[in-house]
Motif scaffolding. Sequence first.
Motif, PDB file in Angstrom:
ATOM      1  N   THR A 274      -6.814  -7.491  -5.586  1.00 33.44           N
ATOM      2  CA  THR A 274      -7.644  -8.141  -4.577  1.00 33.44           C
ATOM      3  C   THR A 274      -7.861  -7.241  -3.371  1.00 33.44           C
ATOM      4  O   THR A 274      -8.910  -7.288  -2.736  1.00 33.44           O
ATOM      5  CB  THR A 274      -6.996  -9.457  -4.111  1.00 33.44           C
ATOM      6  OG1 THR A 274      -5.702  -9.177  -3.598  1.00 33.44           O
ATOM      7  CG2 THR A 274      -6.886 -10.436  -5.260  1.00 33.44           C
ATOM      8  N   LEU A 275      -6.879  -6.437  -3.096  1.00 27.21           N
ATOM      9  CA  LEU A 275      -7.032  -5.528  -1.966  1.00 27.21           C
ATOM     10  C   LEU A 275      -8.153  -4.538  -2.231  1.00 27.21           C
ATOM     11  O   LEU A 275      -8.956  -4.235  -1.349  1.00 27.21           O
ATOM     12  CB  LEU A 275      -5.735  -4.767  -1.696  1.00 27.21           C
ATOM     13  CG  LEU A 275      -4.666  -5.496  -0.901  1.00 27.21           C
ATOM     14  CD1 LEU A 275      -3.388  -4.675  -0.865  1.00 27.21           C
ATOM     15  CD2 LEU A 275      -5.172  -5.779   0.518  1.00 27.21           C
ATOM     16  N   VAL A 276      -8.163  -4.081  -3.414  1.00 31.13           N
ATOM     17  CA  VAL A 276      -9.212  -3.126  -3.761  1.00 31.13           C
ATOM     18  C   VAL A 276     -10.568  -3.791  -3.636  1.00 31.13           C
ATOM     19  O   VAL A 276     -11.518  -3.222  -3.091  1.00 31.13           O
ATOM     20  CB  VAL A 276      -9.016  -2.596  -5.192  1.00 31.13           C
ATOM     21  CG1 VAL A 276     -10.225  -1.771  -5.627  1.00 31.13           C
ATOM     22  CG2 VAL A 276      -7.749  -1.767  -5.262  1.00 31.13           C
TER      23      VAL A 276
ATOM     24  N   VAL B 290       0.831  -1.200   0.000  1.00 33.53           N
ATOM     25  CA  VAL B 290       0.000   0.000   0.000  1.00 33.53           C
ATOM     26  C   VAL B 290       0.865   1.248   0.000  1.00 33.53           C
ATOM     27  O   VAL B 290       0.625   2.202  -0.752  1.00 33.53           O
ATOM     28  CB  VAL B 290      -0.931   0.001   1.229  1.00 33.53           C
ATOM     29  CG1 VAL B 290      -1.637   1.339   1.350  1.00 33.53           C
ATOM     30  CG2 VAL B 290      -1.937  -1.134   1.109  1.00 33.53           C
ATOM     31  N   GLU B 291       1.839   1.159   0.786  1.00 34.69           N
ATOM     32  CA  GLU B 291       2.711   2.326   0.877  1.00 34.69           C
ATOM     33  C   GLU B 291       3.363   2.623  -0.466  1.00 34.69           C
ATOM     34  O   GLU B 291       3.451   3.770  -0.917  1.00 34.69           O
ATOM     35  CB  GLU B 291       3.772   2.067   1.951  1.00 34.69           C
ATOM     36  CG  GLU B 291       4.523   3.303   2.375  1.00 34.69           C
ATOM     37  CD  GLU B 291       5.644   3.668   1.405  1.00 34.69           C
ATOM     38  OE1 GLU B 291       5.974   4.844   1.307  1.00 34.69           O
ATOM     39  OE2 GLU B 291       6.175   2.752   0.728  1.00 34.69           O
TER      40      GLU B 291
ATOM     41  N   ARG C   1     -15.019 -11.026   3.746  1.00 32.40           N
ATOM     42  CA  ARG C   1     -13.585 -11.156   3.553  1.00 32.40           C
ATOM     43  C   ARG C   1     -13.077 -12.460   4.137  1.00 32.40           C
ATOM     44  O   ARG C   1     -13.596 -12.961   5.132  1.00 32.40           O
ATOM     45  CB  ARG C   1     -12.863  -9.982   4.217  1.00 32.40           C
ATOM     46  CG  ARG C   1     -13.246  -8.673   3.583  1.00 32.40           C
ATOM     47  CD  ARG C   1     -12.723  -7.500   4.378  1.00 32.40           C
ATOM     48  NE  ARG C   1     -13.271  -6.258   3.873  1.00 32.40           N
ATOM     49  CZ  ARG C   1     -13.219  -5.109   4.536  1.00 32.40           C
ATOM     50  NH1 ARG C   1     -12.645  -5.065   5.734  1.00 32.40           N
ATOM     51  NH2 ARG C   1     -13.745  -4.028   4.022  1.00 32.40           N
ATOM     52  N   ARG C   2     -12.110 -12.936   3.528  1.00 30.12           N
ATOM     53  CA  ARG C   2     -11.542 -14.196   4.017  1.00 30.12           C
ATOM     54  C   ARG C   2     -10.046 -14.040   4.230  1.00 30.12           C
ATOM     55  O   ARG C   2      -9.445 -13.085   3.800  1.00 30.12           O
ATOM     56  CB  ARG C   2     -11.803 -15.304   3.016  1.00 30.12           C
ATOM     57  CG  ARG C   2     -13.259 -15.617   2.887  1.00 30.12           C
ATOM     58  CD  ARG C   2     -13.431 -16.799   1.997  1.00 30.12           C
ATOM     59  NE  ARG C   2     -12.932 -16.557   0.653  1.00 30.12           N
ATOM     60  CZ  ARG C   2     -12.879 -17.474  -0.286  1.00 30.12           C
ATOM     61  NH1 ARG C   2     -13.285 -18.691  -0.028  1.00 30.12           N
ATOM     62  NH2 ARG C   2     -12.425 -17.188  -1.476  1.00 30.12           N
ATOM     63  N   GLY C   3      -9.558 -15.034   4.847  1.00 33.71           N
ATOM     64  CA  GLY C   3      -8.124 -15.026   5.056  1.00 33.71           C
ATOM     65  C   GLY C   3      -7.739 -14.115   6.202  1.00 33.71           C
ATOM     66  O   GLY C   3      -8.579 -13.648   6.966  1.00 33.71           O
ATOM     67  N   GLU C   4      -6.501 -13.900   6.253  1.00 34.82           N
ATOM     68  CA  GLU C   4      -6.027 -13.064   7.342  1.00 34.82           C
ATOM     69  C   GLU C   4      -6.590 -11.674   7.180  1.00 34.82           C
ATOM     70  O   GLU C   4      -6.458 -11.054   6.128  1.00 34.82           O
ATOM     71  CB  GLU C   4      -4.498 -12.998   7.306  1.00 34.82           C
ATOM     72  CG  GLU C   4      -3.916 -12.243   8.476  1.00 34.82           C
ATOM     73  CD  GLU C   4      -2.394 -12.213   8.395  1.00 34.82           C
ATOM     74  OE1 GLU C   4      -1.769 -11.751   9.333  1.00 34.82           O
ATOM     75  OE2 GLU C   4      -1.856 -12.670   7.375  1.00 34.82           O
TER      76      GLU C   4
ATOM     77  N   ARG D 136      -6.771   2.964   3.081  1.00 34.72           N
ATOM     78  CA  ARG D 136      -5.698   3.574   2.294  1.00 34.72           C
ATOM     79  C   ARG D 136      -5.702   3.019   0.879  1.00 34.72           C
ATOM     80  O   ARG D 136      -5.395   3.723  -0.091  1.00 34.72           O
ATOM     81  CB  ARG D 136      -4.342   3.287   2.954  1.00 34.72           C
ATOM     82  CG  ARG D 136      -4.163   4.048   4.268  1.00 34.72           C
ATOM     83  CD  ARG D 136      -2.929   3.580   5.003  1.00 34.72           C
ATOM     84  NE  ARG D 136      -1.691   3.785   4.244  1.00 34.72           N
ATOM     85  CZ  ARG D 136      -0.508   3.308   4.610  1.00 34.72           C
ATOM     86  NH1 ARG D 136      -0.398   2.580   5.724  1.00 34.72           N
ATOM     87  NH2 ARG D 136       0.558   3.540   3.876  1.00 34.72           N
ATOM     88  N   VAL D 137      -6.032   1.757   0.810  1.00 33.79           N
ATOM     89  CA  VAL D 137      -6.092   1.140  -0.520  1.00 33.79           C
ATOM     90  C   VAL D 137      -7.125   1.850  -1.365  1.00 33.79           C
ATOM     91  O   VAL D 137      -6.868   2.214  -2.518  1.00 33.79           O
ATOM     92  CB  VAL D 137      -6.433  -0.362  -0.403  1.00 33.79           C
ATOM     93  CG1 VAL D 137      -6.789  -0.923  -1.764  1.00 33.79           C
ATOM     94  CG2 VAL D 137      -5.268  -1.127   0.195  1.00 33.79           C
ATOM     95  N   LEU D 138      -8.281   2.011  -0.766  1.00 34.15           N
ATOM     96  CA  LEU D 138      -9.336   2.652  -1.543  1.00 34.15           C
ATOM     97  C   LEU D 138      -8.951   4.081  -1.915  1.00 34.15           C
ATOM     98  O   LEU D 138      -9.197   4.535  -3.039  1.00 34.15           O
ATOM     99  CB  LEU D 138     -10.636   2.660  -0.738  1.00 34.15           C
ATOM    100  CG  LEU D 138     -11.297   1.291  -0.597  1.00 34.15           C
ATOM    101  CD1 LEU D 138     -12.551   1.395   0.265  1.00 34.15           C
ATOM    102  CD2 LEU D 138     -11.638   0.732  -1.976  1.00 34.15           C
TER     103      LEU D 138
END
Length: 724
Positions: A672-674, A636-637, A684-687, A696-698
Amino acid sequence: MVAQKRIDYEFHGYQVPTKPRAARSTRKRDIFQKRVEDNKMCAFDLLATVADTLLQEKQNPITSSDGSSKKDQHGFIKEEGQDANKPLKAELPDEASRDRRHQHGFVKEGCLDANKPLKTEFSDDGSSDKKCFSTLSSQVYDQNFCLKENPHLEIDGQSCIASIVTSSSCSERLVSDILVNGKSRSEMKNVTSKVELGSSRYLDCSDCNLDGDVSKVKDELQKSEKVPLGTGTGMCCFEDTMDEKPPALVSSGGNAKLSQYDDSLPRSSLLRRCDNVTVVSKDDDENVLGCAHPSSKTKSFRSKTCIGDQRIRKRLASKYRKVARESKHDTLSNNVSDRNFNPVYSSRKNYSKRQISQMNIPFKKRKIFDCGSTSNSNGDVRNGCTYYSPKNDMNQGGSRSSSWMRKDPEMSSLAAHHNSTLRSRDSHVKLRIKSFRVPELFIEIPETATIGSLKKAVMEAVTTLIRGGLRVGMILHGKKLRDDSKTLLQTGISHDNELDALGFTLEPNSSSQSLPLICAKDFLHVPSADTPRSLIGHSSSPAVIHPTQRILGFSDTEHQVTGLGNLVESDHDSAPSPINPLGGQKLSASKELTPIPEMGTEGLAMLPVDQKPKRTEISQRRIRRPFSVAEVEALVEAVETLGTGRWRDVKLRAFDDAKHRTYVDLKDKWKTLVHTARISPQQRRGEPVPQELLDRVLTAHAYWSQQQQTKQQIKNHPETCLLL
DNA sequence: GTTAGGG
DNA sequence: CCCTAAC
């Protein structure tokens, strides 16, 4: 390391009425269109034929009498090289070996030295009180005993029995035996020719899936064909044990013991031959194939993978979808005769170079037929098409065990060779199934694992595969024979010339109903820190596998062993483990592995060989490695700074040291983050990713998207922008 | 070799 | 993650 197991069958021939080609060709087309379920009936018929042939040969002085004949290797899987290298072995023990068989241990505990035979478990007194295995061992013992006691029972080697012994955990052992070639003969109603059915027996520790299917098929055959079942007794053993020792005989399925099939004898007689032998009578549909389990105990043997701390994962027939998709392609290739084989396939001399792909890398389905290669370990190959009588195989089998092993991860397939020359009678067509491979197996094991553990893992994988059930598929001229009800004649399998294109395949039942072909790949992947990517002893690689096959392994040395599919999630960043002692052996092992010599010259490539192997066949899917929160944050950064569309830069900036993260991976992860950020947390799944990061992604995504749009607008409508 | 997207 | 088209 890849161990390849093959079971060879020989068909000496069965008579089949000739069928007009025209009709056949039409049929082919139809079949060709559909490559789905196999024609089990046909397959069995063929098998039966083979078995019959074998039987005949047995009776025939040529095949039998020699002590050598006892050594028949048919249907054996041999390990190549030394034990480490020879995970699988199938042999027909000679008499001398027989004597010792009872002592011979099939299964070893992973904890135990793999190299050492399990003999101890089989005590002469018959008491095997060790652990879970005792039951199993006892069975084996019994079987062996039977063999021993009843020498006559022993098959010429015509029949093939594949036995797999697996110990899933130190304490648990799984033994599965498959008898593939029994000898059963079936008589065609109208046809003068005889078709023999090979009886398959599976000793399935946990599941009888195979048995069930097989038995059903067989049953059908019997009913329709009125074929008496005989029991074949070739054996293939996967052993952990030392090579030098005679292979232990494994009983055919369940109660079934090895028995000699005597054509002259009524079935009932057969049953009696061996006390332990269970002969399936027509009445017993279920048992026909020897599905019967000797005891419920076997079930207890469900394999658990537990080899020490090692984690082993097997992927069996992964991606059936793909396989299915590709199968068509493969099928087409089936028609190719041996002669036509791609040089790649033909060059089986390169075995030394076989590489073993890394543990974690699953192979995609690979469909290869080594029609040519099939062969006998004997070197019969050199003769080309000529197949030697079983006895030859037997004799040589021991010495040449290596030849039997195939590294090819090829799908399990029966390659049947049909050799016109083999025909004993005009009306008979002789077929030989060169190989019967185990469907692909994926094994993941730490470098520090012992050879024995690896062997165990292999066994387990095999067992698992078999447990799911197998079914026979037939391919004629590249087309799958789906209609079981059709006769060989109708199908066009009447003449030798026709047989060229005939191929058999083993397909896992459980896995996918539609899976056309099974890849039999045995694939042990032992990654080493130093040579993470090196392939060692890739199963079929040299001969069959396309040289270009790519290996997807852990690129990062950090992970010593990556479990297939997240086996070791924690491994991601785990510290590197010491170099695996096995690493050195790997190479040697691979060298030792020898491809099975090609079948006869004339060899027909019974199995379709894909002339143009797809790339996919050789590629392996990388293991899944979920992004950690830290990685997400770094991503993200970086994206916030660099923006989207500069993934290479992102990679270099934030993941330069993460060998296993490609810029494509980063791009995908961002994608996928988005998506994740947009969906509800419940979905949501997973960790879980901290909401803050998602926000921040959005934000970043929106920003850079806007930037792109703006940029695009300027590009497309500069004037507009200027105006603005 | 990278990107971008669909699978 | 894979696979590909498009650059």
